[in-house]
Write an enzyme that holds these catalytic residues in place. Structure first.
Site, PDB file in Angstrom:
ATOM      1  N   LYS A 284       0.845  -1.193   0.000  1.00 41.99           N
ATOM      2  CA  LYS A 284       0.000   0.000   0.000  1.00 41.99           C
ATOM      3  C   LYS A 284       0.882   1.245   0.000  1.00 41.99           C
ATOM      4  O   LYS A 284       1.960   1.233   0.591  1.00 41.99           O
ATOM      5  CB  LYS A 284      -0.874   0.015   1.267  1.00 41.99           C
ATOM      6  CG  LYS A 284      -2.053  -0.933   1.226  1.00 41.99           C
ATOM      7  CD  LYS A 284      -2.929  -0.761   2.454  1.00 41.99           C
ATOM      8  CE  LYS A 284      -4.077  -1.762   2.467  1.00 41.99           C
ATOM      9  NZ  LYS A 284      -5.057  -1.553   1.393  1.00 41.99           N
ATOM     10  N   ARG A 358     -10.518 -11.389   1.237  1.00 43.39           N
ATOM     11  CA  ARG A 358     -11.404 -12.401   0.638  1.00 43.39           C
ATOM     12  C   ARG A 358     -10.791 -13.793   0.745  1.00 43.39           C
ATOM     13  O   ARG A 358     -11.512 -14.787   0.767  1.00 43.39           O
ATOM     14  CB  ARG A 358     -11.722 -11.995  -0.811  1.00 43.39           C
ATOM     15  CG  ARG A 358     -10.521 -11.983  -1.718  1.00 43.39           C
ATOM     16  CD  ARG A 358     -10.777 -11.167  -2.979  1.00 43.39           C
ATOM     17  NE  ARG A 358     -10.824  -9.732  -2.706  1.00 43.39           N
ATOM     18  CZ  ARG A 358     -11.064  -8.806  -3.613  1.00 43.39           C
ATOM     19  NH1 ARG A 358     -11.293  -9.148  -4.867  1.00 43.39           N
ATOM     20  NH2 ARG A 358     -11.088  -7.525  -3.302  1.00 43.39           N
TER      21      ARG A 358
HETATM   22  N1  BES Z   1      -8.232  -3.669   3.929  1.00 44.02           N
HETATM   23  C1  BES Z   1      -8.379  -3.248   2.591  1.00 44.02           C
HETATM   24  C2  BES Z   1      -9.683  -2.495   2.344  1.00 44.02           C
HETATM   25  C3  BES Z   1      -9.827  -1.142   2.997  1.00 44.02           C
HETATM   26  C4  BES Z   1      -9.464  -0.005   2.323  1.00 44.02           C
HETATM   27  C5  BES Z   1     -10.395  -1.029   4.237  1.00 44.02           C
HETATM   28  C6  BES Z   1      -9.632   1.221   2.894  1.00 44.02           C
HETATM   29  C7  BES Z   1     -10.570   0.202   4.815  1.00 44.02           C
HETATM   30  C8  BES Z   1     -10.199   1.334   4.150  1.00 44.02           C
HETATM   31  C9  BES Z   1      -8.373  -4.462   1.647  1.00 44.02           C
HETATM   32  O1  BES Z   1      -7.611  -5.529   2.065  1.00 44.02           O
HETATM   33  C10 BES Z   1      -7.816  -3.977   0.352  1.00 44.02           C
HETATM   34  O2  BES Z   1      -6.737  -3.500   0.357  1.00 44.02           O
HETATM   35  N2  BES Z   1      -8.600  -4.103  -0.707  1.00 44.02           N
HETATM   36  C11 BES Z   1      -8.190  -3.653  -1.999  1.00 44.02           C
HETATM   37  C12 BES Z   1      -8.552  -4.711  -3.007  1.00 44.02           C
HETATM   38  C13 BES Z   1      -7.972  -4.477  -4.360  1.00 44.02           C
HETATM   39  C14 BES Z   1      -6.459  -4.675  -4.339  1.00 44.02           C
HETATM   40  C15 BES Z   1      -8.582  -5.439  -5.345  1.00 44.02           C
HETATM   41  C16 BES Z   1      -8.921  -2.356  -2.303  1.00 44.02           C
HETATM   42  O3  BES Z   1     -10.095  -2.227  -1.968  1.00 44.02           O
HETATM   43  O4  BES Z   1      -8.299  -1.449  -2.850  1.00 44.02           O
HETATM   44 ZN    ZN Z   2      -5.562  -5.426   1.575  1.00 41.88          ZN
END
Ligand code: BES
Ligand code: ZN
Ligand code: ZN
Length: 508
Positions: A284, A358
């Protein structure tokens, strides 16, 4: 927190504030308690109200609070609280108005209040009292934080939260409802502390220890914790894949509450327990990682539901399954483009290591289907940034393969003010998750991310009625809003408890 009731008004204990509720009528405040009650409290009280009411400073609008200093025998302050126009008062507006009162008390460092309950015939007494106490108690929380210095601790606002609420002239039933609200708010606060806590403190092992603590303190609860070895033996391969980059072991926690052992009806709640989400090798960026200690909010909420249900001895069966691990980055991290197999036996091509939620959820869902005979399953997870983009921070995304279940959850959403919006499991998007080298791919392009995540999960629930709650937007707030405090909201606990309790009334 102490809540008590004084049926005889004169016997009340002293407190920092006396609270009197009003509604708004033709832009003027109107009392929502009998004037005889005021006389009984103190003969001079009605006279004291005259000046603030005549000044026009207070019109009884929803959430309006006017504080007046008095020299009555038991309270030094009088709070006039507005609930809005009588015909527009609902449980939601009552919750919001009383939340404003709690915030006023925090500002003024008032720790004890004496309270006259509003008399509103349009709302059932039970629901009204419940809403009053939810409004008072839900925002009455401040994360203790990590302040070590003594002088810093003195100014920590949690020292100033309300610690005693006395109902004046309430019934036994009123007190019971208030105490039930208190138990629920304490379970919510348990979840909030876990969500707000440092990721280095709230590890999978810490969550396992908390689950064992719930087993110890609550009748009817059993906690089972699979350590890494057992997770390997069970074949929870996707949880293991996500854990690969972390030096901290994963834990697979099963927290079971049997409140009605005679019945086979049994709800499984799966909570995402990523104790820190770096994104893994698909790291991230700065700005996207700082709050990722909250990525176990689903697990904390699921645990709080079991805790509250057991503390209240509610008559239903519920099991929380918490797949927990960090999603870290290191040379041993799981890799985008590689294929991993989980409990279900399906092979999964990893599209992006940041889509880890997921994976751990799918292992937990397929484990539950195979081993726990669930009547229905609900997963709750901070799953996608895109649900927050779509619905913002007050509305949670709901997906379901079952209309009855979805409608029941929508009903609970309306009653609790934990808003849901049902989103589609749009089948034609399923092809985006096709893989050339595996049974399924974990991600599929850049649009409709929340729907794709839900479609992925759906592959692992077979024909069990299932709902998915994406709380990525609602789990955490930067500012206090409505009756939610700043930071972790605990969103989902009240929704799920309301759902389970209503269901239990139909299945005795
Ligand atoms: N934990 C994150 C989702 C999230 C984002 C929660 C912001 C709270 C605030 C999750 O694991 C994630 O990073 N999801 C990605 C998926 C993508 C890479 C397909 C997302 O939503 O960007
Ligand atoms: Zn994630
Ligand atoms: Zn995540």
């Amino acid at each position: 927190m102490i809540i008590d009731n004084f049926p005889h008004l004169k016997n009340r204990k002293p407190a920092g504030m006396l609270v009197i509720p009003f509604c708004a009528e033709h832009k003027k405040a109107k009392l929502l308690v009998e004037s005889a009650t005021l006389k009984e409290l103190s003969p001079s009280l009605e006279g004291l109200l005259e000046a603030p009411l005549a000044s026009g400073d207070f019109s009884g609008k929803e959430g309006e609070v006017v504080v007046h200093y008095i020299s009555a025998d038991k309270e030094s302050r009088l709070a006039l609280l507005g609930l809005g126009k009588l015909e527009e008062i609902t449980v939601e507006t009552v919750r919001k108005a009383f939340a404003q009162l709690t915030r006023t008390c925090h500002k003024k460092k008032i720790k004890e209040i004496n309270l006259l309950l509003p008399e509103i015939t349009e709302i059932k007494r039970e629901e009204l009292v419940h809403a009053v106490f939810e409004g008072l108690l839900l925002p009455n929380y401040v994360f203790k934080g990590y302040k070590e210095r003594e002088e810093a601790q003195d100014t920590t606002p949690e020292n100033d939260i309300i610690s005693r609420i006395a109902i004046l002239g309430g019934t036994k039933g009123d007190l019971e409802i208030a105490l039930k609200s208190l138990t629920i708010s304490e379970s919510i606060n348990m979840a909030r502390d876990l969500i707000n806590g440092n990721a280095d403190d709230i590890t999978p092992q810490h969550l396992a220890a908390v689950a064992r603590g719930v087993e110890k303190t609550c009748k009817g609860v059993t906690a089972t914790v699979f350590d890494k070895k057992r997770i390997q033996k069970e074949g929870l391969g996707l949880l293991l894949a996500v854990n690969q980059g972390s030096h901290i072991d994963p834990a697979f926690i099963i927290l079971q509450y049997k409140g009605n052992p005679r019945l086979s009806d049994h709800t499984v709640i799966v909570g995402k327990g990523i104790t820190f989400d770096t994104g893994g090798l698909n790291l991230k960026p700065t700005g996207g990682m700082e709050e990722m200690k909250r990525d176990m909010a689903g697990a904390a909420v699921a645990m709080a539901v079991v805790h509250a249900a057991a503390s209240l001895n509610l008559k239903f069966n519920v099991t929380a399954i918490l797949p927990t691990t960090e999603n870290s980055i290191s040379s041993s991290s799981y890799k985008p483009g590689d294929v991993y197999k989980g409990f279900s036996g399906k092979s999964v091509e990893i599209g992006n290591t940041d889509a880890e939620g997921r994976l751990v959820l799918s292992d937990a869902l397929s484990y539950a289907v195979a081993n726990l005979k669930p009547t229905r399953m609900i997963d709750i997870a901070t799953l996608t940034g895109s649900v927050r983009m779509a619905l913002g921070t007050e509305i949670c995304g709901l997906y379901s393969n079952n209309d009855v279940l979805a409608d029941q959850l929508m009903g609970s959403s309306i009653e609790t003010g934990e808003w849901l919006c049902r989103l589609p499991l749009h089948e034609s998007y399923r092809e985006l998750l096709k893989s050339d080298i595996a049974d399924i791919k974990s991600t599929g392009g850049s649009y409709g991310g929340s729907i794709l995540a839900a479609l992925f999960l759906k592959e692992f629930v077979k024909d069990v009625p299932w709902a998915h709650l994406d709380i990525a937007g609602t789990a955490y707030a930067h500012d206090a809003k409505r009756y939610f405090p700043k930071y972790s909201t605990g969103f989902g606990v009240r929704l799920l408890l309301n759902f389970l309790e209503k269901l239990s009334h139909t299945k005795k």
